[in-house]
Motif scaffolding. Structure first.
Motif, PDB file in Angstrom:
ATOM      1  N   PHE B 104       0.811  -1.221   0.000  1.00 43.23           N
ATOM      2  CA  PHE B 104       0.000   0.000   0.000  1.00 43.23           C
ATOM      3  C   PHE B 104       0.844   1.271   0.000  1.00 43.23           C
ATOM      4  N   ASP B 105       2.015   1.243   0.673  1.00 44.17           N
ATOM      5  CA  ASP B 105       2.780   2.485   0.775  1.00 44.17           C
ATOM      6  C   ASP B 105       4.032   2.502  -0.100  1.00 44.17           C
ATOM      7  N   GLY B 106       4.854   1.453  -0.016  1.00 43.05           N
ATOM      8  CA  GLY B 106       6.126   1.468  -0.739  1.00 43.05           C
ATOM      9  C   GLY B 106       5.969   1.281  -2.232  1.00 43.05           C
ATOM     10  N   MET B 107       5.209   0.261  -2.628  1.00 46.98           N
ATOM     11  CA  MET B 107       5.115  -0.070  -4.053  1.00 46.98           C
ATOM     12  C   MET B 107       4.605   1.099  -4.895  1.00 46.98           C
ATOM     13  N   PRO B 108       3.497   1.776  -4.513  1.00 44.12           N
ATOM     14  CA  PRO B 108       3.051   2.878  -5.368  1.00 44.12           C
ATOM     15  C   PRO B 108       4.058   4.031  -5.394  1.00 44.12           C
ATOM     16  N   ALA B 109       4.934   4.108  -4.375  1.00 38.76           N
ATOM     17  CA  ALA B 109       5.913   5.198  -4.361  1.00 38.76           C
ATOM     18  C   ALA B 109       7.078   4.915  -5.300  1.00 38.76           C
ATOM     19  N   GLN B 116      -3.013   4.423  -5.601  1.00 39.57           N
ATOM     20  CA  GLN B 116      -2.132   5.201  -4.753  1.00 39.57           C
ATOM     21  C   GLN B 116      -2.422   4.868  -3.292  1.00 39.57           C
ATOM     22  N   THR B 117      -1.529   5.307  -2.411  1.00 43.67           N
ATOM     23  CA  THR B 117      -1.701   5.027  -0.990  1.00 43.67           C
ATOM     24  C   THR B 117      -3.054   5.525  -0.470  1.00 43.67           C
ATOM     25  N   ASP B 118      -3.533   6.670  -1.020  1.00 44.66           N
ATOM     26  CA  ASP B 118      -4.775   7.266  -0.511  1.00 44.66           C
ATOM     27  C   ASP B 118      -6.028   6.556  -0.992  1.00 44.66           C
ATOM     28  N   ASP B 119      -5.892   5.553  -1.842  1.00 42.19           N
ATOM     29  CA  ASP B 119      -7.084   4.888  -2.379  1.00 42.19           C
ATOM     30  C   ASP B 119      -7.682   3.881  -1.402  1.00 42.19           C
ATOM     31  N   ILE B 300      -2.456   3.139  12.137  1.00 43.02           N
ATOM     32  CA  ILE B 300      -1.951   2.500  10.926  1.00 43.02           C
ATOM     33  C   ILE B 300      -2.011   3.464   9.744  1.00 43.02           C
ATOM     34  N   THR B 301      -3.040   4.329   9.700  1.00 43.24           N
ATOM     35  CA  THR B 301      -3.119   5.296   8.611  1.00 43.24           C
ATOM     36  C   THR B 301      -1.908   6.224   8.646  1.00 43.24           C
ATOM     37  N   ARG B 302      -1.583   6.711   9.853  1.00 43.66           N
ATOM     38  CA  ARG B 302      -0.412   7.588   9.981  1.00 43.66           C
ATOM     39  C   ARG B 302       0.858   6.853   9.572  1.00 43.66           C
ATOM     40  N   PHE B 303       0.968   5.585  10.019  1.00 41.11           N
ATOM     41  CA  PHE B 303       2.184   4.818   9.705  1.00 41.11           C
ATOM     42  C   PHE B 303       2.350   4.657   8.194  1.00 41.11           C
ATOM     43  N   VAL B 304       1.256   4.291   7.530  1.00 41.08           N
ATOM     44  CA  VAL B 304       1.321   4.050   6.084  1.00 41.08           C
ATOM     45  C   VAL B 304       1.687   5.339   5.348  1.00 41.08           C
ATOM     46  N   GLN B 305       1.103   6.473   5.780  1.00 40.90           N
ATOM     47  CA  GLN B 305       1.399   7.750   5.110  1.00 40.90           C
ATOM     48  C   GLN B 305       2.858   8.154   5.304  1.00 40.90           C
TER      49      GLN B 305
END
Lengths: 494, 322
Positions: B104-109, B116-119, B300-305
């Motif tokens: 969710f976070d690394g791959m789209p970056a 994207q992460t926000d989806d 978890i939302t904060r961590f992922v962002q």
């Protein structure tokens, strides 16, 4: 020694016997229905095993797996539609036998070969699992790639009349196996923006489509054209339909050869029972010589395939227990059951949990025994299916295949299934080998990954290849076999 | 109850309740969730620890919600197949996904993807992975420094179970002047066996290595999490070695973005409860060796962002340099 006795005592209990017996029966029945397969039975059963003791749980699942390898032969022989890819080669001689009125004999051959292959491979597992595991670890990417190369060449011997068409079909199989994501970069390949294709084409959609449904379409169109069909001659209990000791000793060398092939293939993770089955069949056909009855109803054809694909079940446990690597999907599901019960397969399992390992071996023996005993009755029962006329059987098979795939994956796979059935139909019509196609599809990913790994590791140095005698040996073997096949084809033409 | 003078009262009460029910009917859409079985998309192939954990969570969730939860394996590309499928599902609370947060976070970056992460709405975590840089017990180096020395001389072949793990290794190669060859691997056990068989030098492990530490078949060189690993407290964490970020990761449960607030609240509460259930905790902690870290949706939302931001920052200088 004490571990062995305690372990076997853990295994031989009444409740274990009941669960393992039930597993074998479930496996036989699920696998006998084309398109459903023992794999689906294992998937459904895994959650139920949460509440069983480890030995019972694993025995139950292994029982389904063992019953499944035998059940898969049933639809192959009776309906010419392999329930899973591993039983494809069983149709080559099993179905002609059934059409000649020897359905029961074909089923009994499959039963005897399957159980013997399985039992011998179990024995190999018990005796040499630990040393073989050491050997398996030595198989690096280059060694694996060269083994797959040998498998490709051996199966090319089954290409049919035209080698060119056989190679085209194999290339198409490899091409389709590339659909999905790149193993190195995770980039999308050939997925055309369809998310369902990102995970690759499912082996059940491709296998059942090309092998089973494609054949049904062909039969339907052939029978529609002529308006009549060759009814199977009913021989019942007559002598030609009986499976005797004489037959068993006739097929014993074939069983031994196929068991050897199946055991070795099973011990190498990533090849699986489909490759073993075709290799077993191809070697038996080659050994029988050009004048044999192979492809027209030779019982050695059935024996070769069934012994090979059943032998994989036992030896698949070698990499599973000793390395923690599942050889195929069924083994992967069983690995999941291990984890649930707190068992971490791997090199330390034998030394730390010897008693448990031997209990699992005991459970496997019970499974083989149940398969032997139940098969005597179920084969008799299954053979009654052939008394039904094809216009009734075929629609039922289509229905089972389509619903089976929707239940086990999704609706998209059902469309794929139909697409591949059409492909399988035309491949039969135009005489393209679906054997080389399916082998290309099954072994393509393993070949791709191992070749890419080897190239990256070799780093442009030819020395990397020359320092690896096992790989060099396999590559030379592949070249030699290719040369022999070429020679044989040339002499057959003149 | 009080039949003497209550008839009218009872009638009125019944009437009032019926009216109330009627008034509530339009809202019943939300309160009646879940009205049908849920789908759990699992970004791992069947068998193995992660899949098993997901199936146990599904069982517990189904007990919490009183609806069956069907598990579907959508393996491939380090979780991106699952995340792509999940991003295209309806945000109605009936489809959720489980995968490592890197999907969710690394791959789209680091790579162009269709999401994207926000989806996604992030619901909770099941456990923390134990990321480590590992080598075989027979390797000619046993510590981080020895590995660097060996690598400068001979180069290193690195077994990569997922493209996301290339990021930190690229950084190491660049900083320490080591030539690293990336060898794609099929999964955790493939990595372990390739190390033991001597086919590669070093590798990333998300935790399977822990079972092989005791008999010395595998060595940990460094923790790749933000802190040191529980099973290898003597080995430095990557940030102690002067690297800008740790790569702590979790098994994350997420849904397509845009869940109705009430459903999101109930779903995440049920998932937190399922993830904390003794069976799941026991499987994670004792059998897989993964700390049973269960986060709130906010955490978890904060961590992922934050992690996505870290990857983006690291990727940026690269793209200007090229």
């Amino acid at each position: 020694m004490q571990d062995i006795l305690l372990g076997l005592a853990d295994a031989f209990t009444l409740s274990n016997l009941l669960y393992i017996g039930a597993g074998v029966l479930i496996g036989q029945i699920f696998a006998a229905a084309p398109g459903v397969g023992a794999l689906m039975a294992i998937t459904i059963a895994v959650p139920f095993t949460f509440y069983l003791s480890p030995v019972t749980a694993i025995g139950f699942l292994v029982g389904i797996n063992k019953g499944g390898t035998l059940g898969g032969a049933v639809s192959a022989i009776l309906m010419n539609t392999p329930g899973s890819a591993e039983a494809t080669a069983t149709t080559f001689d099993g179905y002609p036998m059934a059409r000649n009125g020897q359905a029961l004999k074909a089923l009994r051959t499959a039963h005897a070969s399957s159980v013997s292959g399985d039992a011998m491979s179990d024995l190999v597992l018990f005796l040499v699992a630990a040393p073989l595991a050491v050997l398996a670890v030595k198989m690096g990417p280059l060694e694996m790639a060269s083994v797959v190369l040998v498998a490709f060449v051996v199966v090319a011997g089954l290409a049919g009349h035209s080698m060119l068409k056989g190679l085209i079909a194999a290339a198409l199989g490899v091409l389709l196996s590339l659909v999905g994501t790149d193993p190195e970069t995770a980039g999308e390949r050939l997925s055309f923006g369809i998310p369902e294709l990102m995970g690759g084409l499912s082996i059940s959609a491709v296998g059942i489509g090309v092998l089973a449904l494609g054949e049904i379409f062909r039969q339907a169109s052939v029978h529609g054209d002529t308006g009549s069909q060759a009814e199977p001659t009913e021989l019942g209990e007559s002598s030609a339909n009986r499976f005797r000791w004489r037959d068993f000793s006739h097929i014993l060398p074939t069983i031994l050869r196929s068991t050897g092939i199946g055991t070795v293939i099973g011990a190498i993770p990533g090849l699986g029972s489909t490759a073993a089955a075709f290799l077993g069949y191809a070697s038996a056909k080659r050994a029988a010589g050009p004048d044999s009855n192979f492809g027209k109803g030779d019982i050695r054809g059935v024996a070769a395939t069934e012994a090979a694909n059943s032998a994989v079940v036992g030896s698949n446990f070698i990499p599973l227990l000793s390395l923690g690597i599942p050889g195929n999907v069924a083994a992967a599901l069983i690995l999941g059951a291990f984890v649930i019960h707190g068992i971490t397969p791997g090199p330390q399992l034998f030394s730390e949990q010897g008693r448990l390992v031997y209990a699992i071996f005991g459970a496997m023996l019970l499974g083989t025994l149940c398969n032997l005993v139940f098969g005597l009755f179920t084969m008799h029962l299954f053979v009654k299916v052939i008394r039904l006329p094809l216009p009734i059987i075929l629609p039922c098979v289509v229905l089972l295949c389509v619903t089976g795939i929707i239940v086990s994956s999704n609706l998209f796979s059902a469309w794929l299934l139909i697409g591949f059935a059409v492909l399988g139909f035309f491949m039969r019509l135009l005489d393209f080998s679906f054997v080389t196609f399916i082998i290309g599809f099954v072994l393509g990913p393993a070949f791709e990954l191992n070749v890419r790994q080897s190239v990256l590791l070799a780093d442009g140095q030819i020395g990397y290849l020359l320092e690896r005698p096992i790989a060099c040996g396999f590559i030379l073997l592949a070249l030699f076999l290719a040369w022999r096949i070429g020679l044989r084809r040339r002499s057959a033409r003149h | 109850m009080v039949p003497a003078r209550a008839p009218t009262l009872t009638h009125r009460l019944v009437l009032a309740m019926l009216l109330l029910l009627g008034a509530l009917m339009p809202a019943a859409h939300a309160t009646s969730w879940p009205a049908k079985p849920l789908n759990l998309l699992v970004g791992f192939s069947p068998g193995g620890g992660a899949d098993t954990l997901a199936r146990l969570v599904a069982r517990q969730l189904s007990m919490e919600l009183g609806q069956p939860v069907t598990v579907r394996n959508v393996a491939g590309g380090g979780g991106i197949v699952m995340a792509t499928t999940l991003s295209q599902a309806e945000p109605d609370g009936y489809t959720i996904g489980l995968g490592a947060n890197s999907a969710f976070d690394g791959m789209p970056a680091i790579t162009p993807l269709r999401y994207q992460t926000d989806d996604f709405d992030y619901l909770t975590t099941v456990s923390q992975l134990q990321n480590a840089l590992i080598a075989s017990g027979n390797a000619p180096f046993g510590t981080w420094d020895e590995m660097l020395a060996y690598g400068r001389e001979h180069g290193l072949s690195y077994g990569s179970p997922s493209p996301i793990t290339r990021d930190v290794l690229n950084l190491i190669a660049e900083r320490e002047g080591i030539r690293i060859r990336f060898i794609p691997m099929r999964g955790g056990m493939d990595v372990i066996n390739s190390l033991i068989g001597g086919h590669i030098d070093i590798a990333w492990s998300a935790g399977v290595h822990q079972a092989f530490l005791r008999d010395g078949k595998i060595r940990v060189l460094a923790s790749l999490n933000e802190e040191r690993l529980r099973a290898s407290p003597g080995k430095p964490a990557i940030q102690e070695l002067g690297y800008p970020m740790g790569y702590s990761s979790y098994f994350v449960l997420a849904a397509p973005a845009g869940l109705p607030a009430e459903i999101k609240q109930r779903l995440s509460a049920a998932l937190v409860k399922a993830s904390q259930s003794p069976r799941v905790a026991q499987l994670a902690e004792q059998r897989m060796g993964f700390p049973n870290v269960v986060m709130t949706p906010d955490e978890i939302t904060r961590f992922v962002q934050r992690t996505a931001e870290g990857y983006r920052r690291q990727a940026a200088p690269d793209s200007t340099a090229n």
